[in-house]
Design a protein around this motif. Structure first.
Motif, PDB file in Angstrom:
ATOM      1  N   HIS A  91       0.669  -1.226   0.065  1.00  0.00           N
ATOM      2  CA  HIS A  91       0.134   0.110   0.019  1.00  0.00           C
ATOM      3  C   HIS A  91       0.698   1.301   0.021  1.00  0.00           C
ATOM      4  O   HIS A  91       0.533   2.429  -0.503  1.00  0.00           O
ATOM      5  CB  HIS A  91      -1.032  -0.035   1.125  1.00  0.00           C
ATOM      6  CG  HIS A  91      -1.919  -1.184   1.076  1.00  0.00           C
ATOM      7  ND1 HIS A  91      -2.878  -1.372   0.007  1.00  0.00           N
ATOM      8  CD2 HIS A  91      -2.321  -2.284   1.904  1.00  0.00           C
ATOM      9  CE1 HIS A  91      -3.291  -2.534   0.151  1.00  0.00           C
ATOM     10  NE2 HIS A  91      -3.295  -3.056   1.398  1.00  0.00           N
ATOM     11  N   THR A  92       1.891   1.060   0.522  1.00  0.00           N
ATOM     12  CA  THR A  92       2.777   2.321   0.481  1.00  0.00           C
ATOM     13  C   THR A  92       3.249   2.644  -0.806  1.00  0.00           C
ATOM     14  O   THR A  92       3.381   3.820  -1.319  1.00  0.00           O
ATOM     15  CB  THR A  92       4.083   2.336   1.554  1.00  0.00           C
ATOM     16  OG1 THR A  92       4.610   1.151   1.336  1.00  0.00           O
ATOM     17  CG2 THR A  92       3.957   2.349   3.010  1.00  0.00           C
ATOM     18  N   LEU A  95       0.861   4.678  -2.614  1.00  0.00           N
ATOM     19  CA  LEU A  95       0.685   5.974  -2.290  1.00  0.00           C
ATOM     20  C   LEU A  95       1.911   6.634  -2.753  1.00  0.00           C
ATOM     21  O   LEU A  95       1.924   7.909  -3.142  1.00  0.00           O
ATOM     22  CB  LEU A  95       0.577   6.101  -0.787  1.00  0.00           C
ATOM     23  CG  LEU A  95      -0.816   5.730  -0.190  1.00  0.00           C
ATOM     24  CD1 LEU A  95      -0.812   5.761   1.144  1.00  0.00           C
ATOM     25  CD2 LEU A  95      -2.007   6.215  -0.920  1.00  0.00           C
ATOM     26  N   ILE A 130       2.522   9.232   4.746  1.00  0.00           N
ATOM     27  CA  ILE A 130       2.176   7.841   3.923  1.00  0.00           C
ATOM     28  C   ILE A 130       2.405   6.716   4.983  1.00  0.00           C
ATOM     29  O   ILE A 130       1.730   5.955   5.045  1.00  0.00           O
ATOM     30  CB  ILE A 130       2.940   7.983   2.665  1.00  0.00           C
ATOM     31  CG1 ILE A 130       2.403   8.966   1.634  1.00  0.00           C
ATOM     32  CG2 ILE A 130       2.809   6.374   2.255  1.00  0.00           C
ATOM     33  CD1 ILE A 130       3.108   8.997   0.460  1.00  0.00           C
ATOM     34  N   PHE A 180      -6.225   3.448  -0.474  1.00  0.00           N
ATOM     35  CA  PHE A 180      -4.895   2.889  -1.049  1.00  0.00           C
ATOM     36  C   PHE A 180      -4.891   2.392  -2.538  1.00  0.00           C
ATOM     37  O   PHE A 180      -4.000   1.914  -3.297  1.00  0.00           O
ATOM     38  CB  PHE A 180      -4.373   1.790  -0.272  1.00  0.00           C
ATOM     39  CG  PHE A 180      -4.018   2.164   1.001  1.00  0.00           C
ATOM     40  CD1 PHE A 180      -3.755   3.464   1.445  1.00  0.00           C
ATOM     41  CD2 PHE A 180      -4.471   1.406   2.016  1.00  0.00           C
ATOM     42  CE1 PHE A 180      -3.475   3.881   2.783  1.00  0.00           C
ATOM     43  CE2 PHE A 180      -3.969   1.553   3.387  1.00  0.00           C
ATOM     44  CZ  PHE A 180      -3.572   2.966   3.764  1.00  0.00           C
ATOM     45  N   PRO A 184      -5.294   6.573  -5.137  1.00  0.00           N
ATOM     46  CA  PRO A 184      -4.198   6.992  -5.919  1.00  0.00           C
ATOM     47  C   PRO A 184      -4.480   6.718  -7.752  1.00  0.00           C
ATOM     48  O   PRO A 184      -3.760   7.477  -8.348  1.00  0.00           O
ATOM     49  CB  PRO A 184      -3.315   5.428  -5.516  1.00  0.00           C
ATOM     50  CG  PRO A 184      -4.005   5.319  -4.182  1.00  0.00           C
ATOM     51  CD  PRO A 184      -5.261   5.682  -4.068  1.00  0.00           C
TER      52      PRO A 184
END
Length: 299
Positions: A91-92, A95, A130, A180, A184
């Motif tokens: 998920h990072t 982002l 984030i 997420f 985005p």
């Protein structure tokens, strides 16, 4: 070994063999750039490579799980750790790719404001936000999905849920979908469509820069389509039907490939990465030529 386990094993091994060396190369390039004259894009890239390295470093555990036919034969505490090391980087990455697309848009659309002295400070704050946001959400997901290992034999990691756990987890997944995945994706579409439109209208922009912008956009959309779209659909179906779709395992396998697709992003953005890839490709070509000559000389 089942077909799902075999497919997962192959995907994990391919991702590790392709992703790990290239991500290490990208990480070294980012560190070198950060030490010289960092720009916001370099800070975002560094965080993206760190995210991928966290995932790739833990990928051998996933390989072991797939080799054991998805039965968890390792210490159960490692299963909890596995959830964080898989889903936090997943998920990072989404982002950070959104942040990179927004940074490219601001750079092209507002070139004067982009040169603000505080831009690196803002970038660092965004990166910290984030990481914190993703960790908090994944902690909630972990609490919602916590299972008692003594109730299931053979033991499987993050697969068997009670009806209450599944209901709570589906609600968290819906929030994950919005934060997420869909958000985005909207940012990707808005930023890259505008970036390409602006670059195509500027006559002084060279062709290579335009092609890199198009490649960056296509790479990002390809990554989202292959890695994030299937798992996002499974979240929606699971929430509506109040169950875990049977094909969710296959959708989750595809998310592993994001570490491979990120290489396209690194290549389009980083000049140092393109040089490093060129040097490595030339070295492999020379090695191939010398080995071929050696084979011809051998009796």
């Amino acid at each position: 070994m089942s077909a799902d386990s075999t497919a997962g094993l192959v995907i994990n091994i391919i991702t590790f063999l392709i992703g790990f060396p290239n991500t290490v190369l990208a990480f070294c390039s980012c560190i070198r750039k950060i030490h010289s004259k960092p720009l916001p894009i370099d800070i975002f890239m560094l965080n993206l490579t760190v995210s991928d390295l966290i995932f790739l470093t833990f990928l051998p555990v996933k390989i072991k799980e797939a080799a054991d036919d998805m039965v968890w034969n390792m210490p159960y505490i490692l299963c909890h750790f596995n959830m964080f090391m898989v889903f936090i980087p997943l998920h990072t990455t989404s982002l950070f790719l959104a942040a990179i697309s927004a940074e490219r848009y601001v750079c092209v659309r507002f070139p004067v404001k982009y040169k603000s002295q505080r831009r690196n400070l803002y970038t660092i704050l965004i990166c910290v936000a984030i990481w914190v946001l993703v960790i908090i959400v994944i902690v909630f997901a972990h609490e919602a999905a916590y299972t008692n290992p003594e109730k299931k034999e053979p033991l499987r990691c993050y697969r068997d849920f009670t009806p209450t756990q599944l209901r709570n987890l589906n609600e968290v997944r819906l929030a994950v979908l919005g934060l997420f995945s869909l958000t985005p994706f909207i940012i990707y579409c808005f930023c890259y469509i505008n970036v390409i439109h602006i670059l195509l209208k500027l006559p002084l922009i060279n062709r290579c820069r335009r092609l890199r912008a198009i490649g960056l956009a296509l790479g990002t959309f390809l990554l989202w389509t292959v890695c994030y779209a299937p798992i996002s659909v499974s979240y929606i179906v699971g929430y509506i039907r109040k169950e875990d779709p049977k094909w969710r395992t296959e959708a989750l396998m595809l998310t592993t490939l994001n570490a491979c697709f990120d290489i396209i992003i690194f290549f389009c953005i980083s000049k140092e990465m393109r040089k490093a890839v060129g040097v490595c490709a030339n070295a492999f070509f020379q090695l191939y030529v010398y080995s071929k000559r050696f084979m011809l000389l051998c009796p």
